[in-house]
Design a protein around this motif. Sequence first.
Motif, PDB file in Angstrom:
ATOM      1  N   LEU A  13     -18.619 -16.118  -4.436  1.00 50.78           N
ATOM      2  CA  LEU A  13     -19.985 -15.680  -4.392  1.00 50.78           C
ATOM      3  C   LEU A  13     -20.353 -14.406  -4.858  1.00 50.78           C
ATOM      4  O   LEU A  13     -21.358 -14.179  -5.525  1.00 50.78           O
ATOM      5  CB  LEU A  13     -20.724 -16.061  -3.038  1.00 50.78           C
ATOM      6  CG  LEU A  13     -20.584 -17.421  -2.624  1.00 50.78           C
ATOM      7  CD1 LEU A  13     -21.286 -17.533  -0.954  1.00 50.78           C
ATOM      8  CD2 LEU A  13     -21.640 -18.392  -3.504  1.00 50.78           C
ATOM      9  N   ARG A  14     -19.803 -13.534  -4.487  1.00 53.93           N
ATOM     10  CA  ARG A  14     -19.783 -12.224  -4.927  1.00 53.93           C
ATOM     11  C   ARG A  14     -19.583 -11.928  -6.207  1.00 53.93           C
ATOM     12  O   ARG A  14     -20.348 -11.186  -7.104  1.00 53.93           O
ATOM     13  CB  ARG A  14     -18.898 -11.110  -4.153  1.00 53.93           C
ATOM     14  CG  ARG A  14     -19.262  -9.577  -4.516  1.00 53.93           C
ATOM     15  CD  ARG A  14     -18.322  -8.796  -3.562  1.00 53.93           C
ATOM     16  NE  ARG A  14     -18.694  -7.483  -3.784  1.00 53.93           N
ATOM     17  CZ  ARG A  14     -18.314  -6.478  -4.762  1.00 53.93           C
ATOM     18  NH1 ARG A  14     -17.685  -6.935  -5.672  1.00 53.93           N
ATOM     19  NH2 ARG A  14     -18.792  -5.315  -4.552  1.00 53.93           N
ATOM     20  N   ALA A  15     -18.698 -12.388  -7.071  1.00 53.72           N
ATOM     21  CA  ALA A  15     -18.417 -12.357  -8.214  1.00 53.72           C
ATOM     22  C   ALA A  15     -19.345 -13.087  -9.070  1.00 53.72           C
ATOM     23  O   ALA A  15     -19.364 -12.616 -10.165  1.00 53.72           O
ATOM     24  CB  ALA A  15     -16.829 -12.924  -8.663  1.00 53.72           C
ATOM     25  N   SER A  16     -19.940 -14.163  -8.883  1.00 55.54           N
ATOM     26  CA  SER A  16     -20.719 -15.032  -9.403  1.00 55.54           C
ATOM     27  C   SER A  16     -22.143 -14.850  -9.304  1.00 55.54           C
ATOM     28  O   SER A  16     -23.147 -15.272 -10.118  1.00 55.54           O
ATOM     29  CB  SER A  16     -20.473 -16.682  -8.999  1.00 55.54           C
ATOM     30  OG  SER A  16     -20.675 -16.892  -7.776  1.00 55.54           O
ATOM     31  N   SER A  17     -22.576 -13.860  -8.201  1.00 59.85           N
ATOM     32  CA  SER A  17     -24.143 -13.745  -8.070  1.00 59.85           C
ATOM     33  C   SER A  17     -24.583 -12.204  -8.998  1.00 59.85           C
ATOM     34  O   SER A  17     -23.537 -11.439  -8.863  1.00 59.85           O
ATOM     35  CB  SER A  17     -24.020 -13.281  -6.548  1.00 59.85           C
ATOM     36  OG  SER A  17     -23.890 -14.503  -5.922  1.00 59.85           O
ATOM     37  N   PRO A  18     -25.826 -12.353  -9.313  1.00 57.92           N
ATOM     38  CA  PRO A  18     -25.997 -11.538 -10.247  1.00 57.92           C
ATOM     39  C   PRO A  18     -26.316 -10.087  -9.563  1.00 57.92           C
ATOM     40  O   PRO A  18     -26.064  -8.742  -9.691  1.00 57.92           O
ATOM     41  CB  PRO A  18     -27.288 -11.759 -10.827  1.00 57.92           C
ATOM     42  CG  PRO A  18     -27.778 -12.891 -10.040  1.00 57.92           C
ATOM     43  CD  PRO A  18     -26.748 -13.603  -9.582  1.00 57.92           C
ATOM     44  N   SER A  19     -26.637 -10.341  -8.113  1.00 56.01           N
ATOM     45  CA  SER A  19     -26.902  -9.088  -7.004  1.00 56.01           C
ATOM     46  C   SER A  19     -26.403  -9.619  -5.832  1.00 56.01           C
ATOM     47  O   SER A  19     -26.513 -10.586  -5.040  1.00 56.01           O
ATOM     48  CB  SER A  19     -28.423  -9.063  -7.041  1.00 56.01           C
ATOM     49  OG  SER A  19     -28.771  -8.123  -6.072  1.00 56.01           O
ATOM     50  N   TRP A  20     -25.341  -8.827  -5.493  1.00 56.18           N
ATOM     51  CA  TRP A  20     -24.514  -8.990  -4.177  1.00 56.18           C
ATOM     52  C   TRP A  20     -24.243  -7.918  -3.153  1.00 56.18           C
ATOM     53  O   TRP A  20     -23.661  -6.913  -3.872  1.00 56.18           O
ATOM     54  CB  TRP A  20     -23.310  -9.650  -4.309  1.00 56.18           C
ATOM     55  CG  TRP A  20     -22.674 -10.201  -3.151  1.00 56.18           C
ATOM     56  CD1 TRP A  20     -21.624  -9.494  -2.538  1.00 56.18           C
ATOM     57  CD2 TRP A  20     -22.849 -11.545  -2.615  1.00 56.18           C
ATOM     58  NE1 TRP A  20     -21.301 -10.318  -1.471  1.00 56.18           N
ATOM     59  CE2 TRP A  20     -22.017 -11.605  -1.381  1.00 56.18           C
ATOM     60  CE3 TRP A  20     -23.583 -12.611  -2.775  1.00 56.18           C
ATOM     61  CZ2 TRP A  20     -21.878 -12.457  -0.638  1.00 56.18           C
ATOM     62  CZ3 TRP A  20     -23.669 -13.651  -1.749  1.00 56.18           C
ATOM     63  CH2 TRP A  20     -22.593 -13.669  -0.859  1.00 56.18           C
ATOM     64  N   PRO A  21     -24.877  -7.650  -2.326  1.00 61.22           N
ATOM     65  CA  PRO A  21     -25.893  -8.496  -1.545  1.00 61.22           C
ATOM     66  C   PRO A  21     -27.400  -8.492  -1.999  1.00 61.22           C
ATOM     67  O   PRO A  21     -27.372  -7.763  -3.097  1.00 61.22           O
ATOM     68  CB  PRO A  21     -25.980  -8.071  -0.326  1.00 61.22           C
ATOM     69  CG  PRO A  21     -25.620  -6.419  -0.236  1.00 61.22           C
ATOM     70  CD  PRO A  21     -24.752  -6.304  -1.352  1.00 61.22           C
TER      71      PRO A  21
END
Length: 200
Positions: free
Chosen positions: A47-55
């Motif tokens: 999720l971290r790698a695929s999210s534009p903004s994490w968190p």
Amino acid sequence: MTVVAAGSVPIGAAPRPGRSVAWWGMLLVITTEGMVFAILLAAWLYLRASSPSWPPAGTELPDLRLTIPFSFVLWASSIPVLAAERALARGRLVAFRTFMTVAWLMGAAFLAYTIHDFQALHYGWRDSAYASGFYAIVGLHAIHLGVGLAMVAVVVVKAALGRYDRGHHRSAEVAALYWHFVDAVWLFVMPTVFLLGHLR
């Protein structure tokens, strides 16, 4: 002829060589639980790698000024558990109870910190994928720690009641193994969930 109930250990009997069935059973349990944590952490990293903004923007992160020192408290709690195992193997029950009580207090302090951490966060587990993952991973570890605290409390009471000697202490071995597992899991959870969250 002396009749012994099935599964019981005669008083004064020599301990069986090698690990007990209970120890191997616990090893199987923690192996399975370790896989659960591995899957959750892998999902977190995906999720971290695929999210534009994490968190997500505006998400409040846990304070590392508390996380880091309390993490070392938890990791260090394995030291008195190791000392307790050695003391029990030598038949030193008072030392065993003392060391396990110290470990229990250290674990309880970390659990109290975790509860405080959840209360300090201003978002719920439904608010975002980040929040859901955080509550799932850290909450699951807190549950495991709670189980470990209960197990340690039981073996301390059993030692106080004279249920152990240097040859018969299987439940204490199982509790120690589980405690080391809980500490080891946090070696992976803390850097992945807490430290990486502060890296933009």
